[in-house]
Structures are given as C-alpha cells and as structure tokens.
Design an enzyme around this catalytic site. Sequence first.
Site, PDB file in Angstrom:
ATOM      1  N   GLU A 179     -38.652 -17.060   0.324  1.00 25.40           N
ATOM      2  CA  GLU A 179     -39.609 -17.166   1.438  1.00 25.40           C
ATOM      3  C   GLU A 179     -39.513 -18.568   2.073  1.00 25.40           C
ATOM      4  O   GLU A 179     -39.455 -18.706   3.301  1.00 25.40           O
ATOM      5  CB  GLU A 179     -41.015 -16.889   0.889  1.00 25.40           C
ATOM      6  CG  GLU A 179     -42.181 -17.124   1.822  1.00 25.40           C
ATOM      7  CD  GLU A 179     -43.532 -16.905   1.079  1.00 25.40           C
ATOM      8  OE1 GLU A 179     -43.716 -15.839   0.460  1.00 25.40           O
ATOM      9  OE2 GLU A 179     -44.383 -17.813   1.121  1.00 25.40           O
ATOM     10  N   GLY A 214     -62.360 -11.605 -11.049  1.00 23.57           N
ATOM     11  CA  GLY A 214     -61.928 -12.643 -10.101  1.00 23.57           C
ATOM     12  C   GLY A 214     -61.905 -12.007  -8.729  1.00 23.57           C
ATOM     13  O   GLY A 214     -60.934 -11.353  -8.360  1.00 23.57           O
ATOM     14  N   SER A 265     -69.353 -15.795 -10.691  1.00 21.74           N
ATOM     15  CA  SER A 265     -70.675 -15.805 -10.070  1.00 21.74           C
ATOM     16  C   SER A 265     -70.916 -14.403  -9.524  1.00 21.74           C
ATOM     17  O   SER A 265     -70.104 -13.865  -8.763  1.00 21.74           O
ATOM     18  CB  SER A 265     -70.755 -16.857  -8.970  1.00 21.74           C
ATOM     19  OG  SER A 265     -70.206 -16.339  -7.791  1.00 21.74           O
ATOM     20  N   HIS A 311     -38.911 -14.821  -5.209  1.00 24.05           N
ATOM     21  CA  HIS A 311     -39.350 -14.290  -3.905  1.00 24.05           C
ATOM     22  C   HIS A 311     -39.918 -15.427  -3.055  1.00 24.05           C
ATOM     23  O   HIS A 311     -39.585 -15.580  -1.881  1.00 24.05           O
ATOM     24  CB  HIS A 311     -40.404 -13.197  -4.118  1.00 24.05           C
ATOM     25  CG  HIS A 311     -41.198 -12.855  -2.886  1.00 24.05           C
ATOM     26  ND1 HIS A 311     -42.195 -13.666  -2.388  1.00 24.05           N
ATOM     27  CD2 HIS A 311     -41.110 -11.808  -2.020  1.00 24.05           C
ATOM     28  CE1 HIS A 311     -42.696 -13.121  -1.284  1.00 24.05           C
ATOM     29  NE2 HIS A 311     -42.056 -12.002  -1.043  1.00 24.05           N
ATOM     30  N   ASN A 312     -40.773 -16.231  -3.654  1.00 27.18           N
ATOM     31  CA  ASN A 312     -41.379 -17.321  -2.887  1.00 27.18           C
ATOM     32  C   ASN A 312     -40.351 -18.379  -2.506  1.00 27.18           C
ATOM     33  O   ASN A 312     -40.411 -18.934  -1.411  1.00 27.18           O
ATOM     34  CB  ASN A 312     -42.523 -17.951  -3.683  1.00 27.18           C
ATOM     35  CG  ASN A 312     -43.800 -17.138  -3.567  1.00 27.18           C
ATOM     36  OD1 ASN A 312     -43.751 -15.921  -3.410  1.00 27.18           O
ATOM     37  ND2 ASN A 312     -44.936 -17.791  -3.649  1.00 27.18           N
ATOM     38  N   ALA A 358     -62.247 -13.393  -5.582  1.00 27.75           N
ATOM     39  CA  ALA A 358     -61.928 -14.121  -4.346  1.00 27.75           C
ATOM     40  C   ALA A 358     -61.116 -13.141  -3.501  1.00 27.75           C
ATOM     41  O   ALA A 358     -60.873 -12.008  -3.932  1.00 27.75           O
ATOM     42  CB  ALA A 358     -61.151 -15.377  -4.674  1.00 27.75           C
ATOM     43  N   SER A 411     -47.176  -9.695  -3.847  1.00 27.99           N
ATOM     44  CA  SER A 411     -46.912 -10.380  -2.588  1.00 27.99           C
ATOM     45  C   SER A 411     -47.431  -9.587  -1.411  1.00 27.99           C
ATOM     46  O   SER A 411     -47.477  -8.366  -1.437  1.00 27.99           O
ATOM     47  CB  SER A 411     -45.410 -10.609  -2.396  1.00 27.99           C
ATOM     48  OG  SER A 411     -45.195 -11.211  -1.125  1.00 27.99           O
ATOM     49  N   LYS A 456     -41.232 -12.951  -8.791  1.00 26.52           N
ATOM     50  CA  LYS A 456     -42.152 -13.361  -7.717  1.00 26.52           C
ATOM     51  C   LYS A 456     -41.894 -14.814  -7.323  1.00 26.52           C
ATOM     52  O   LYS A 456     -41.942 -15.169  -6.146  1.00 26.52           O
ATOM     53  CB  LYS A 456     -43.612 -13.184  -8.140  1.00 26.52           C
ATOM     54  CG  LYS A 456     -44.635 -13.705  -7.118  1.00 26.52           C
ATOM     55  CD  LYS A 456     -44.503 -12.972  -5.799  1.00 26.52           C
ATOM     56  CE  LYS A 456     -45.410 -13.332  -4.663  1.00 26.52           C
ATOM     57  NZ  LYS A 456     -46.104 -14.524  -4.485  1.00 26.52           N
ATOM     58  N   GLY A 482     -50.016 -11.310   0.654  1.00 32.85           N
ATOM     59  CA  GLY A 482     -51.233 -11.973   1.095  1.00 32.85           C
ATOM     60  C   GLY A 482     -52.426 -11.030   1.059  1.00 32.85           C
ATOM     61  O   GLY A 482     -52.384  -9.983   0.406  1.00 32.85           O
TER      62      GLY A 482
HETATM   63  C1  6PG Z   1     -46.905 -13.900  -0.928  1.00 35.36           C
HETATM   64  C2  6PG Z   1     -46.916 -15.361  -0.643  1.00 35.36           C
HETATM   65  C3  6PG Z   1     -48.091 -16.008  -1.328  1.00 35.36           C
HETATM   66  C4  6PG Z   1     -48.466 -17.333  -0.742  1.00 35.36           C
HETATM   67  C5  6PG Z   1     -47.527 -18.448  -1.115  1.00 35.36           C
HETATM   68  C6  6PG Z   1     -47.574 -19.570  -0.117  1.00 35.36           C
HETATM   69  O1  6PG Z   1     -45.905 -13.481  -1.485  1.00 35.36           O
HETATM   70  O2  6PG Z   1     -47.861 -13.205  -0.587  1.00 35.36           O
HETATM   71  O3  6PG Z   1     -45.752 -15.925  -1.105  1.00 35.36           O
HETATM   72  O4  6PG Z   1     -47.808 -16.022  -2.675  1.00 35.36           O
HETATM   73  O5  6PG Z   1     -48.618 -17.228   0.606  1.00 35.36           O
HETATM   74  O6  6PG Z   1     -47.922 -18.918  -2.358  1.00 35.36           O
HETATM   75  O7  6PG Z   1     -46.862 -20.596  -0.666  1.00 35.36           O
HETATM   76  P1  6PG Z   1     -46.969 -22.107  -0.255  1.00 35.36           P
HETATM   77  O8  6PG Z   1     -48.410 -22.455  -0.117  1.00 35.36           O
HETATM   78  O9  6PG Z   1     -46.337 -22.785  -1.411  1.00 35.36           O
HETATM   79  O10 6PG Z   1     -46.232 -22.224   1.029  1.00 35.36           O
END
Ligand code: 6PG
Length: 478
Positions: free
Chosen positions: A189, A9, A34, A185-186, A11, A128, A182, A130
């Site tokens: 966030e 994967g 692909s 965590h979100n 991406a 986490s 995680k 990005g």
């Molecule tokens: C991270 C972020 C990542 C992503 C979120 C965005 O820890 O790197 O949390 O997982 O940016 O999923 O979440 P939303 O699209 O729900 O705001």
Amino acid sequence: STAQIGVTGLAVMGRNLARNLARHGYAVAVHNRSHARTRSLVDEHGGEGVFVPAESMADFVAALERPRKVVVMVKAGGPTDAVIDELIPLLEPGDIVVDAGNAHFPDTRRREAELKKHGLHFVGTGVSGGEEGALNGPSIMPGGSKESYAALGPILEDIAAQVDGEPCCAHVGPDGAGHFVKMVHNGIEYADMQLIAEAYDLLRQGLGASAAEIAGIFAEWNTGDLESYLIEITAQVLAHTDAETGAAFVDVVLDQAEQKGTGRWTVQNGLDLGVPITGIAEATFARALSGSVPQRAAAAGVLPASTEEWAVPAGDRDAFVEDVRLALYASKVVAYSQGFDQIAAASEEFGWDIDRGEVARIWRGGCIIRARFLNRITEAYQRDADLPLLLADEYFTGAVGNGVAAWRRVVSEAALHGVPVPAFASSLAYYDGVRAERLPAALIQAQRDFFGAHTYRRVDRDGVFHTEWSGDRAEEKR
Ligand code: 6PG
C-alpha cells in the site's frame, strides 16, 4: 448463551465489524471498556440485527455459544494484551480469540503460543478496507490453526467482500501468517501510494498541468490495466477543491506524510529476511524524507539543482502521459513482485505454507490495494505455485517488457529535471539488477576478502577461497 460471535472494542472498526456481522444474520455480543459506546451502538444500529450488549467482560463471555468466538478490536500492542489477559480466565479450552487489529506479527506469534498453553485458539487476522470495508465487506486475512478456521472461517467468509462470487477471505496459514500478510499488504500500500504520488508529481511538473487536469488523467487510467481503488480515490482527491480557499485541495495539505508503523515493520522484516523490497523501502523512506523538516529547511533553495525549467512540448504531451502510465504500471509490478517474494521467504522461514495465489485472490476486493491486476497475479501462481519471481511470469514479462523503454525515459527525464522519483527509479534499478547476468557484487566480494579475509567463491570451481592480499597474493582454498 445467545450470541454466535462477540466483538470487544467498539471504536469505529469494531463497531462496523459488529454491524456487518449482525447484518449477515449473526447474533453478536458486543462489549466495550466504557459501556456508553456499547449503548450507542445498540441505540443507533440495533435495528440492523441482533446485538447482545454486555457491560462486563464476564457477561460478554457468558453470552457466547461454545466454542466461543471473540473478536478483539482494540489498539495494537499493550491494549490488546490487556484484553487478552482479561479474557483468558473467562474462556474454556477450544474457544477462539480473534485479534482483528493491525498487530505486529511477532506479537501474534507470542500470543498464539501463550494461548495454546491454555487450550485456546488465537487467530491473528488481518482486516483491510478501513471503516467502510469493515462495514460493507473487508478483505480478511486470518492466521491461526486450521481447526479454528473450520469454526470461524464460514462466518468471516460471509462478511468479507465478494468478488466474482468468491469471498475475499481465506485461511492464510497458521500462527502469525495472517498478520504477516496484512503487514506486507500495508507495505505494498505504501509503495503503491508513493508511485502514484510520483506519477502525479511528474505530470504536474512536466506538463504544468493543474490538479484537476491530472484528476482527469487518473480517471482515464482507472479504465485500463491500472484500475484500482487507490487510482480511483487519487482522481477524486485531485478533483477536490478546498472550500475555504478555492485552491486545489492537494495544494493546501501540508506535504509531510505520516505513518502508523506497518510500513516500517515491513521494511524491517525485509531486512531481517534479506529480501530486497526496495519499492516498499523507498516509499517508507520517502515519507520519512517528507517529514524531515529541519533537513528540508536547510536544503531548500540552498542545494544547487543544475537543471533547466521543464515543459514537455505541446506535441509530446500525450506520449509523455502514456510513458508515465507505463512506468507506473511497471514499477507497481516490481513492488508487488517484491512483496510476494517477502511472503514466500517468511512462509519458508516460519513453515507457514502460504499460497500466494490465494493471497492475491483475497486482495481483489475489500482492501486498500484492491486492483484489477491482482487477477493476473493469482493466474501467475496458478500456472506455477512455486514461481521464483512474479516479474518473470509470462504475463508480467510481457506487460512490463512493453513499458521498459517508457520507464527509462521517465526516470531519465525526472533525473534531468530534478524531480525526485525514488520509487520509480529504484524499481527500475531492481528490474535491471535482477535481470543482469553478471553483477558488480563480484567486486564487493573481492573487497571483503581484501580487507577482512571474508573469502569468496569462484565462477569456475567449487569451494571457498581467500587471497593473501598483503603477501604474495596467492590464492588458497579454505
Ligand atoms: C487497511 C489500511 C489500514 C490503515 C493503515 C494506514 O488495510 O485498511 O492499510 O490498515 O489505513 O494502517 O497506515 P499508515 O497510517 O501507516 O499510513
């Protein structure tokens, strides 16, 4: 077999994780549905380390040293199941499948149980930070068995963010613990972002300040207790000017917040476990409100506000900014305290034995909510691993207590002037609720007993009671 680990994967997240592994000296087998993606990764970044490209899943698996370590980085849900189904017949007992996507933890629990039947380890892993984090050092939250961590952990610790010489990666707990943490965590966030947005709105409306001026305030805040990635990027976003219109960038962005669902999962789980994660819930609902287009259209200019124009007097501006800072910090502590309560509740429910101090420690770097104050959380759990309430730790009682008066002023000013601050206000309500010696929940119990004979307990005697409300109102013990 020539590769120590594989990534399927490719991406952007998978690609960057593979590059991170290669840059740390691991020979990485790479595969994508692909093949063009695999080729472009090797063409563009082949010089960064040893990549072993594979066109088929079978070749990919054959390229791996045993026990095989396969990192799956595809879309959560169906696509993850499809890749796992393809892998199962190709793997052998003892091999490790790592799901590094944002999977929902019940899916992770199901997959772990399923793979166990085949003698395979399944490690649901939160990642986490990005794209940037995946490449340069994310925060990594692996679940799964201890045994799989012994084989996999050192590699993940190598590629994770490092803070004070420590990797932002640790074995969170067995089974779905990694993806659960995680998820929280979100959720945090979401709460953090909403609180920052409310602080911005208060400054904008109260001070009539421009986005650029507020950028300066956030940059200043980032040198103190609030120092964090989200505050830092907020300053950058607010300072940015739209190239096309010359307006503040924040003013040209449509005000409807979206989400991919992790915040919603966190709130749903909070309800399931009965943990009041009000900060995360308000933040999630605030996004929903912003996206309630027909409702907003029906209300705007129609619902009376009964407020007056707001302008903080010139002499009070600095004090107001400081009040908002203190309110933001206090509300943030509440959101984290609630999130850590949720982790404790799940740990208990599923028998995960999660060390909350460790969770705070691995969130100090690499992840979206990385912040200076996470050190304080780790210290609090080091003082007492079973701390029932983070807010009640000696450091936080001091830090929040210091800002309570400011917090009350800010929430009341917001209410008086019609500025919506759901996360600030509900965090303060939680604070007052959790510290109350007596709550009106007593009345709710009495009402329940009145209309449904649901019974109540008394403050002065053990046992369960019911009052004959429709009869002589005598009390009977149940
Ligand atoms: C991270 C972020 C990542 C992503 C979120 C965005 O820890 O790197 O949390 O997982 O940016 O999923 O979440 P939303 O699209 O729900 O705001």
